[in-house]
Design an enzyme around this catalytic site. Sequence first.
Site, short mmCIF file in Angstrom:
data_model
loop_
_atom_site.label_atom_id
_atom_site.label_comp_id
_atom_site.label_asym_id
_atom_site.label_seq_id
_atom_site.Cartn_x
_atom_site.Cartn_y
_atom_site.Cartn_z
N CYS A 92 46.32 -9.03 8.28
CA CYS A 92 46.45 -10.26 7.49
C CYS A 92 47.92 -10.64 7.33
O CYS A 92 48.54 -11.07 8.29
CB CYS A 92 45.74 -10.11 6.15
SG CYS A 92 45.43 -11.69 5.32
N HIS A 206 40.14 -7.81 7.45
CA HIS A 206 40.61 -6.58 6.79
C HIS A 206 39.72 -5.38 7.10
O HIS A 206 38.76 -5.10 6.36
CB HIS A 206 40.64 -6.80 5.28
CG HIS A 206 41.74 -7.68 4.82
ND1 HIS A 206 42.95 -7.20 4.35
CD2 HIS A 206 41.84 -9.03 4.77
CE1 HIS A 206 43.73 -8.22 4.02
NE2 HIS A 206 43.08 -9.34 4.25
N GLU A 208 40.44 -2.34 6.56
CA GLU A 208 40.60 -1.34 5.49
C GLU A 208 39.64 -1.59 4.32
O GLU A 208 39.45 -0.70 3.48
CB GLU A 208 42.06 -1.31 5.00
CG GLU A 208 42.47 -2.41 4.04
CD GLU A 208 42.76 -3.75 4.69
OE1 GLU A 208 43.39 -4.59 4.03
OE2 GLU A 208 42.37 -3.96 5.85
#
Length: 235
Positions: A92, A206, A208
Amino acid sequence: MSSAVAGARIGVITFPGTLDDVDAARAVRFTGAEAVALWHADDDLQGVDAVIVPGGFSYGDYLRAGAISAHATVMRAVIDAAAKGLPVLGICNGFQILTEAGLLPGVVMRNSGLKFKCRDQWLRVENTDTVWTSRYQAGSEILVPLKNAEGRYVAHADTLAELEGEGRVLFRYIGESPRQGNPNGSLNDIAGICSADGRIAALMPHPEHAIDPLTGPTDDGLGMFFSIIDSLLKV
């Protein structure tokens, strides 16, 4: 957890305004590796084996998203280390920073609809021959969160042709509009790209945030973090 994995050390950078560094570090720890905190004003990467430039709104996105962070002291160290082969992942805001720093081509601009987008996003894996995507199967579809206001990837036509021709598009937005598909107007539906050697990579969604179905839509994002561990184990 093997001793080799336990010895792997992956740096996670924090800039003023970073907000996904804790999640990135958590994803690293899920693999059994050590997450090493790196501060924006430091010039020492502490001997890490790879670096993650996480998401957030570094320096408040002043000037342009990622523009100030690209000149931070720690990024000068990252640029030097990347030239010597250090794997780097931008997520990002990290994608924006890597383009601003010249580590990846193109730019990331305001979304085509000028609105912040936050949703679980389907992606197609386009390239599995990199240190960050080897755990995936080419053509597989993964679901990970996306949240950005400046996620539209733009590049010159020649650069796009080079990325496509060399297989350097890592992920592409997929799905039927309006609920899915391209959320921000990125050219060629590009969600992530990599360097020519596949060691520097970035994506807007994302991974994560998708490492455990308990806290994310899937655990599809874990593939990126285990991929880099696999690569480090081969060194």
